[in-house]
Design a protein around this motif. Structure first.
Motif, short mmCIF file in Angstrom:
data_model
loop_
_atom_site.label_atom_id
_atom_site.label_comp_id
_atom_site.label_asym_id
_atom_site.label_seq_id
_atom_site.Cartn_x
_atom_site.Cartn_y
_atom_site.Cartn_z
N GLY A 89 0.63 -1.09 0.52
CA GLY A 89 -0.13 0.34 -0.07
C GLY A 89 0.95 1.76 0.07
N HIS A 93 2.23 3.89 -5.49
CA HIS A 93 2.00 4.74 -5.36
C HIS A 93 3.34 5.17 -6.67
CE1 HIS A 93 5.10 6.53 -2.41
NE2 HIS A 93 5.49 7.07 -3.42
N LYS A 97 -0.17 5.79 -11.12
CA LYS A 97 -0.86 7.32 -11.14
C LYS A 97 -1.63 7.59 -9.78
CE LYS A 97 2.70 9.10 -14.17
NZ LYS A 97 2.66 9.71 -15.77
N ASP A 98 -2.66 6.61 -10.99
CA ASP A 98 -4.11 6.96 -10.39
C ASP A 98 -4.30 6.17 -8.57
OD1 ASP A 98 -6.74 7.33 -10.67
OD2 ASP A 98 -7.41 6.48 -12.77
N LYS A 99 -5.53 6.63 -8.39
CA LYS A 99 -5.24 6.73 -7.15
C LYS A 99 -6.33 5.67 -6.94
CE LYS A 99 -6.64 8.11 -2.55
NZ LYS A 99 -7.28 9.41 -1.56
N ARG A 100 -7.03 6.07 -8.03
CA ARG A 100 -8.28 4.57 -7.79
C ARG A 100 -7.59 3.26 -8.11
NH1 ARG A 100 -13.54 5.62 -8.84
NH2 ARG A 100 -13.33 3.87 -10.08
N ASP A 101 -6.76 3.48 -8.62
CA ASP A 101 -5.90 2.43 -9.05
C ASP A 101 -5.35 1.38 -7.67
OD1 ASP A 101 -7.20 1.96 -11.15
OD2 ASP A 101 -4.92 2.44 -12.54
N ARG A 102 -4.81 1.94 -6.78
CA ARG A 102 -3.68 1.75 -5.41
C ARG A 102 -4.84 0.50 -4.62
NH1 ARG A 102 -1.44 8.05 -3.92
NH2 ARG A 102 -0.25 8.12 -6.93
N SER A 152 -8.99 -2.13 1.41
CA SER A 152 -8.24 -0.88 0.01
C SER A 152 -9.01 -0.44 -0.50
CB SER A 152 -7.57 -2.32 0.40
OG SER A 152 -7.91 -2.90 -0.41
N GLN A 155 -10.90 2.24 0.22
CA GLN A 155 -10.20 3.58 -0.19
C GLN A 155 -9.57 4.57 -0.15
OE1 GLN A 155 -10.21 4.17 4.05
NE2 GLN A 155 -8.42 5.19 3.94
N SER A 156 -10.11 3.13 -2.03
CA SER A 156 -9.36 4.06 -3.46
C SER A 156 -10.42 4.44 -4.60
CB SER A 156 -8.47 3.08 -4.38
OG SER A 156 -8.93 1.90 -4.64
N ASN A 158 -13.61 4.53 -3.43
CA ASN A 158 -14.50 6.27 -2.36
C ASN A 158 -16.22 5.36 -2.29
OD1 ASN A 158 -12.32 7.77 -1.81
ND2 ASN A 158 -12.62 8.99 -3.93
#
Length: 319
Positions: A89, A93, A97-102, A152, A155-156, A158
Motif C-alpha cells: 500500500g 504510488h 498514478k491513478d489513486k483509484r487503481d492502488r 483497500s 479507500q481507493s 471511495n
C-alpha cells in the motif's frame, strides 16, 4: 529429506506440474469450445458450494489435530498478510498514478487463491493430511482477506464503506467453506463419523472437486491479458509470488517451523492472486483490467516460482 538436487527438483516439479496441466487443459478446452463461460460459471458454483465444503469437512473431521495443528502457521501467515498489505500500500504510488487503481494493486499483491490453488498444491504434495493442516490457516486467512480487500478498495474507490463492511461480515458468516471447516472441527471433537454410504459419496466428490476447480480456473483465464502487462501488474505479481512466501517462511523459520508444515505454509503463501478479486473490483467499478492482468500473470508465473521455491526449501534441508 531427499539428498540429490535433481531428486529434490523432481519432487517440487511433481507437486506443481499436474496442477498446471489441469489449468492448461481448462485453457485448451475453452479455446476449442468444449467448455464455455456458462460451464465455468455453473461448475464453479458446484465446486464452491458443494465440492470444496465436503473436501474441507472430511479433512477436518478425520485429521488428528493434536499432531497436525500448528499455531505458528497462523501467526506467520497472518503477519505476512498484514505486512504485504501495508508495504504494498505504501509503495503503490511508485507504480500507479491513478489513486483509484492502488486498492486494486494492493488486493492483487496480498490476496492469494488459497481455496483452490493453495489447497491443490497441499493436496498434491501431502495428500489428505496436507489439506487438513492447511484447512485452519485457510479459513482464518480467508476472513482476513475479505476484510482487508473491502478496506483497500473502499479507500481507493471511495465506495460506501459501511454497507460493504456489513455485506462482507454477512458473507463471511454464510461462507460454505467457513461453515464446513467449523462443522468438521465439531465432528472431529465429537468423534462423529458419517455413515458408510455418505462417506463413500463424499469421497467421490473430494476426488472430483480439485481437478474440476482447476479446469474452471484455466477456462476463466484470458491469456490476452498477458499482452497488457504494465508496471503495476508486474509489481503486484512480485509481491504475491516472491515477497509473500519469503516473508511468511522467514517468520515461520524464526519460530522454529520445519518440514511438512513449513512446506505447506510456503505453498499457501505463494499461491497466485485470487480470481474472486476480479469480481470484487468489477462490482465496485474499479480497474478490472488491472485485476485481470495480475491474476493471469501470477497464475502462470506460479508454475516457476512455486517449483523453484519448494526446490530451494528441499535442498536447504528445511523441508
Amino acid at each position: 529429506m531427499i539428498d540429490s538436487p535433481l531428486a529434490t527438483f523432481g519432487f517440487a516439479f511433481s507437486v506443481t506440474a499436474p496442477i498446471f496441466v489441469m489449468l492448461i487443459l481448462g485453457i485448451v478446452l475453452k479455446r476449442i469450445q468444449m467448455i464455455d463461460d456458462n460451464f465455468v460459471k455453473s461448475a464453479s458454483t458446484i465446486v464452491f458450494n458443494i465440492g470444496l465444503p465436503v473436501l474441507l469437512f472430511n479433512s477436518c473431521a478425520k485429521v488428528d489435530f493434536s499432531q497436525a495443528a500448528d499455531s505458528r502457521l497462523l501467526i506467520a501467515g497472518g503477519i505476512m498478510t498484514f505486512a504485504v498489505f501495508y508495504l504494498s500500500g505504501i509503495t503503490a504510488h511508485w507504480h500507479l498514478k491513478d489513486k483509484r487503481d492502488r486498492g486494486v494493486f494492493v488486493q492483487g499483491a496480498f490476496r492469494g487463491n488459497l481455496v483452490i490453488l493453495g489447497l491443490a498444491f497441499c493436496a498434491n504434495a501431502y495428500g489428505e493430511a496436507g489439506v487438513a493442516i492447511a484447512s485452519l490457516p485457510v479459513a482464518v486467512t480467508v476472513v482476513i482477506y475479505n476484510a482487508l480487500s473491502v478496506y483497500s478498495l473502499n479507500q481507493s474507490l471511495n465506495t460506501q464503506a459501511e454497507t460493504s463492511w456489513k455485506k462482507t461480515l454477512f458473507d463471511i458468516l454464510k461462507n460454505p467453506l467457513i461453515i464446513s471447516i467449523a462443522l468438521g472441527l465439531i465432528a472431529n471433537i465429537l468423534s462423529f463419523h458419517l455413515p458408510k454410504m455418505l462417506q463413500d459419496s463424499s469421497d467421490y466428490l473430494t476426488q472430483m472437486v480439485l481437478p474440476l476447480a482447476l479446469i474452471c480456473v484455466g477456462g476463466a483465464l484470458d491469456l490476452k491479458q498477458l499482452r497488457k502487462s504494465d508496471d503495476g501488474s508486474l509489481a503486484a505479481s512480485v509481491w504475491k509470488l516472491i515477497a509473500s512466501p519469503i516473508i511468511a517462511c522467514a517468520i515461520a523459520i524464526a519460530l522454529g517451523v520445519r518440514g511438512q508444515n513449513l512446506a505447506i505454509l510456503f505453498l499457501l503463501a505463494s499461491s497466485p492472486s485470487a480470481t474472486v478479486g476480479f469480481a470484487m473490483v468489477h462490482a465496485m467499478n474499479g480497474n478490472a483490467k488491472l485485476a485481470a492482468n495480475i491474476i493471469v500473470q501470477t497464475t502462470l508465473g506460479a508454475m516457476i516460482t512455486v517449483t523453484a521455491g519448494l526446490w530451494i526449501l528441499q535442498i536447504t534441508g528445511l523441508v
